[in-house]
Design a protein around this motif. Structure first.
Motif, PDB file in Angstrom:
ATOM      1  N   GLN A 133       0.870  -1.070   0.037  1.00  0.00           N
ATOM      2  CA  GLN A 133       0.033   0.105  -0.109  1.00  0.00           C
ATOM      3  C   GLN A 133       1.085   1.140   0.025  1.00  0.00           C
ATOM      4  OE1 GLN A 133      -3.670  -0.024   0.943  1.00  0.00           O
ATOM      5  NE2 GLN A 133      -3.830   1.865  -0.039  1.00  0.00           N
ATOM      6  N   LYS A 134       0.858   1.805  -1.157  1.00  0.00           N
ATOM      7  CA  LYS A 134       1.865   2.984  -1.175  1.00  0.00           C
ATOM      8  C   LYS A 134       0.928   4.277  -1.178  1.00  0.00           C
ATOM      9  CE  LYS A 134       5.665   1.068  -3.756  1.00  0.00           C
ATOM     10  NZ  LYS A 134       6.568   1.352  -4.875  1.00  0.00           N
ATOM     11  N   ARG A 135      -0.223   4.371  -1.120  1.00  0.00           N
ATOM     12  CA  ARG A 135      -0.979   5.710  -0.925  1.00  0.00           C
ATOM     13  C   ARG A 135      -1.694   5.291   0.302  1.00  0.00           C
ATOM     14  NH1 ARG A 135      -0.009   5.303  -6.308  1.00  0.00           N
ATOM     15  NH2 ARG A 135       0.334   7.268  -7.316  1.00  0.00           N
ATOM     16  N   LEU A 136      -2.327   6.455   0.940  1.00  0.00           N
ATOM     17  CA  LEU A 136      -3.135   6.569   2.052  1.00  0.00           C
ATOM     18  C   LEU A 136      -4.500   5.794   1.685  1.00  0.00           C
ATOM     19  CD1 LEU A 136      -3.471   7.699   4.901  1.00  0.00           C
ATOM     20  CD2 LEU A 136      -5.034   9.446   3.712  1.00  0.00           C
TER      21      LEU A 136
ATOM     22  N   THR B  10       3.754  13.854   0.891  1.00  0.00           N
ATOM     23  CA  THR B  10       3.791  13.593  -0.656  1.00  0.00           C
ATOM     24  C   THR B  10       5.074  13.126  -1.132  1.00  0.00           C
ATOM     25  OG1 THR B  10       1.955  15.329  -0.709  1.00  0.00           O
ATOM     26  CG2 THR B  10       3.021  14.793  -2.738  1.00  0.00           C
ATOM     27  N   ILE B  11       5.143  12.234  -1.725  1.00  0.00           N
ATOM     28  CA  ILE B  11       6.398  11.762  -2.324  1.00  0.00           C
ATOM     29  C   ILE B  11       6.343  11.489  -3.842  1.00  0.00           C
ATOM     30  CG2 ILE B  11       7.353  10.740  -0.196  1.00  0.00           C
ATOM     31  CD1 ILE B  11       5.811   8.434  -2.869  1.00  0.00           C
ATOM     32  N   ALA B  12       7.528  11.468  -4.646  1.00  0.00           N
ATOM     33  CA  ALA B  12       7.476  11.323  -5.999  1.00  0.00           C
ATOM     34  C   ALA B  12       8.011  10.144  -6.484  1.00  0.00           C
ATOM     35  CB  ALA B  12       8.367  12.466  -6.487  1.00  0.00           C
ATOM     36  N   PHE B  13       7.576   9.541  -7.273  1.00  0.00           N
ATOM     37  CA  PHE B  13       8.127   8.071  -7.775  1.00  0.00           C
ATOM     38  C   PHE B  13       9.003   8.405  -8.913  1.00  0.00           C
ATOM     39  CE2 PHE B  13       3.829   6.685  -6.194  1.00  0.00           C
ATOM     40  CZ  PHE B  13       4.025   6.129  -5.114  1.00  0.00           C
TER      41      PHE B  13
ATOM     42  N   GLY C  24       7.843   9.905 -11.831  1.00  0.00           N
ATOM     43  CA  GLY C  24       7.393  11.315 -11.971  1.00  0.00           C
ATOM     44  C   GLY C  24       6.018  11.599 -11.205  1.00  0.00           C
ATOM     45  N   ARG C  25       5.126  10.638 -11.028  1.00  0.00           N
ATOM     46  CA  ARG C  25       3.788  10.309 -10.258  1.00  0.00           C
ATOM     47  C   ARG C  25       4.195  10.678  -8.928  1.00  0.00           C
ATOM     48  NH1 ARG C  25       1.680   5.927 -10.027  1.00  0.00           N
ATOM     49  NH2 ARG C  25       3.546   4.829 -10.735  1.00  0.00           N
ATOM     50  N   THR C  26       3.130  11.084  -8.232  1.00  0.00           N
ATOM     51  CA  THR C  26       3.121  11.488  -6.907  1.00  0.00           C
ATOM     52  C   THR C  26       2.139  10.755  -6.157  1.00  0.00           C
ATOM     53  OG1 THR C  26       1.793  13.482  -7.050  1.00  0.00           O
ATOM     54  CG2 THR C  26       4.086  13.921  -7.289  1.00  0.00           C
ATOM     55  N   ALA C  27       2.322  10.565  -4.870  1.00  0.00           N
ATOM     56  CA  ALA C  27       1.347   9.901  -3.736  1.00  0.00           C
ATOM     57  C   ALA C  27       1.534  10.500  -2.649  1.00  0.00           C
ATOM     58  CB  ALA C  27       1.778   8.477  -3.782  1.00  0.00           C
TER      59      ALA C  27
END
Length: 378
Positions: A86-89, A101-104, A107-110
């Motif tokens: 689970q990488k997102r809340l 908020t992190i960036a993969f 370039g997408r963020t989560a």
């Protein structure tokens, strides 16, 4: 007749009420451990697990059905597994669960769970989280690693004892560089050493520093250590997995539970006890008593507080200088990134050596199909 549902249990966790649903659901059949046992384990090592996670964006490794024979992890190619990352809340998270908020690499963020209190850990455990995978950054600056994480990964034919034999040379090297490391079991066969660093370098620089460290260790122990990315080239050695310092690659936190039948945990260690312990010594049942006895051996890596502000933090400059020398004197540049990464500047070919040789032989033999696959056909 339908099986009666066991009522939920409410636990008081650091001033909050955490609801544990289906508390008697068996998570580790071989040990008879239930979901409630798992949640209570994390509470029992609360200062330790929270110290490992506090203010860090964290991926949750969730096993909602438990760890049973044949259970498998979902992958990018097949999401039908019994467990997942689970990488997102998650939806429906309590309002006290904070995020960062992190960036993969894509370039997408989560918005990722960023634990700030023990109730967050207990809430995540209720959702089936066994292993917490924190980033080596703090929420205050998610692009600046404050830990160098060294993964001594035993390859086939080697085991934890082989990693332990490498550890004293690693520590001696760190001391020469003016650094100290803190070891822990991976919970499996490997050994992790965490080094706190000043948060003023990028992921690219931290990874480059780890490569330089691994190369120097390989020079000192060429029969025991390898930096070869491709498994077919590693042999029976300890691989220094430098790509664990790449963005969005994480290592199981201290005190996390590993998804194996024994329910082992990732246990912080003293350097002097490395030769006397085995990863199986530390599990959900044994770790609470050890924690009560020795305390948090990873305390130096936890977030400072106003009441306890002093923490070590070392410079990466000596390692970056070593990387510069390796490149200037030995032509030792970058190494391959993980397969899901975009092509990185200065990265060598990301092709398995045996396949690369087969392509070259096919091209030399004049096979149009293979030559086209290799980009050499006109």
């Amino acid at each position: 007749m339908a099986r009666a549902t066991t009522p939920a249990v409410e636990l008081e966790v650091s001033g909050r009420t955490v609801r544990v649903t289906s508390p008697d659901r068996v998570v580790f059949p071989g040990r008879g451990l239930t979901k409630l046992d798992v949640v209570q384990y994390f509470v029992s090592v609360g200062d330790g697990i929270l110290g490992a996670l506090r203010d860090r964006p964290t991926t949750l490794e969730r096993w909602p059905k438990g760890v049973f024979e044949g259970a498998r992890m979902s992958t990018r190619a097949d999401n039908s597994g019994d467990a997942f990352y689970q990488k997102r809340l998650p939806q429906g998270a309590p309002d006290y669960v904070e995020t960062a908020t992190i960036a993969f690499p894509s370039g997408r963020t989560a918005d990722q769970v960023c634990p700030t209190e023990l109730a967050v850990v207990a809430w995540a455990a209720n959702m089936g989280t066994l292993t917490f995978h924190p980033w080596p950054v703090r929420s205050s600056d998610v692009d600046a690693p404050d830990q160098m994480r060294i993964d001594l990964d035993p390859q086939p034919g080697t085991d934890f004892a082989d990693a332990v034999r490498v550890a004293p040379e690693l520590r001696a090297l760190l001391h020469e560089l003016g650094m100290e490391g803190w070891p822990k079991t991976s919970g499996g066969r490997g050994l992790h050493v965490f080094v706190p660093v000043e948060p003023r370098w990028t992921f690219t620089q931290a990874r480059r520093a780890t490569i330089a460290l691994g190369r120097e260790l390989e020079r000192r122990l060429p029969e025991q250590v390898t930096m070869k990315w491709w498994k077919e080239e590693r042999g029976q050695k300890i691989f220094v997995d430098y790509n664990q310092m790449a963005r969005d690659r994480t290592i199981a936190s201290a005190y996390s539970i590993r998804a194996n039948p024994r329910a082992t945990v990732s246990a912080p260690l003293r350097w002097e006890e490395l030769g006397d312990v085995h990863p199986d010594d530390f599990d959900v049942l044994s770790m609470p008593a050890r924690f009560a006895e020795v305390g948090d051996l990873f305390h130096a890596l936890s977030a400072p507080t106003p009441e306890d502000p002093e923490r070590p933090a070392y410079s990466l400059e000596p390692l970056l200088e070593l990387a510069d020398r390796d490149e200037a004197e030995h032509g030792a540049g970058d190494l391959p990134y993980p397969p899901e990464y975009p092509k990185m500047p200065g990265e060598p070919k990301r092709v398995q050596p045996s396949k690369d040789r087969d392509r070259k032989r096919a091209a030399d033999a004049g096979s149009p199909a293979d030559a086209a696959a290799d980009g050499t056909a006109g």
